[in-house]
Motif scaffolding. Structure first.
Motif, mmCIF file in Angstrom:
data_model
loop_
_atom_site.group_PDB
_atom_site.id
_atom_site.type_symbol
_atom_site.label_atom_id
_atom_site.label_comp_id
_atom_site.label_asym_id
_atom_site.label_seq_id
_atom_site.Cartn_x
_atom_site.Cartn_y
_atom_site.Cartn_z
ATOM 1 N N ARG A 14 21.942 7.510 -2.107
ATOM 2 C CA ARG A 14 21.434 8.859 -1.337
ATOM 3 C C ARG A 14 22.127 10.259 -1.110
ATOM 4 O O ARG A 14 21.860 10.970 -0.417
ATOM 5 N N GLU A 16 23.538 13.613 -2.016
ATOM 6 C CA GLU A 16 22.951 14.525 -2.737
ATOM 7 C C GLU A 16 24.069 15.770 -3.247
ATOM 8 O O GLU A 16 23.462 16.497 -4.235
ATOM 9 N N GLU A 17 25.040 15.830 -3.084
ATOM 10 C CA GLU A 17 26.168 16.574 -3.579
ATOM 11 C C GLU A 17 27.517 15.627 -3.907
ATOM 12 O O GLU A 17 27.881 14.899 -3.036
ATOM 13 N N ARG A 38 20.163 10.596 -6.033
ATOM 14 C CA ARG A 38 19.502 11.592 -5.639
ATOM 15 C C ARG A 38 20.559 12.945 -5.777
ATOM 16 O O ARG A 38 20.330 14.000 -5.177
ATOM 17 N N ALA A 39 21.738 12.978 -6.309
ATOM 18 C CA ALA A 39 22.485 14.061 -6.398
ATOM 19 C C ALA A 39 21.921 15.071 -7.192
ATOM 20 O O ALA A 39 21.559 14.930 -8.591
#
Length: 76
Positions: A14, A16-17, A38-39
């Motif tokens: 999960r 994202e960065e 999800r990155a």
């Protein structure tokens, strides 16, 4: 000092960065299969040594932006 970073399979799904910062000895990064699914952004800053970045199958599949502010990325 950290010179290698390994992330196992199915990890950080999960997130994202991703940021790798101020790691003067890092030269190898290995990411297992289906991790960071999800990155969308990867930032590499102040990693002066040349390093190898190896991605497992379906890892970082949403990645849209890679920023390398120092050092060099080489696919493996």
């Amino acid at each position: 000092m950290l010179d290698r970073l390994a992330v196992g399979s199915n990890s950080f799904k999960r997130t994202e960065e991703i940021a790798l910062e101020d790691l003067p000895e890092l030269h190898t990064v290995t990411v297992g299969d289906q991790s960071f699914a999800r990155a969308v952004k990867l930032t590499v800053n102040d990693v002066p040594r040349v390093f190898v970045f190896t991605l497992g199958e379906k890892s970082m599949k949403a990645l849209q932006n890679v920023m390398c502010k120092s050092g060099e990325l080489k696919g493996g």
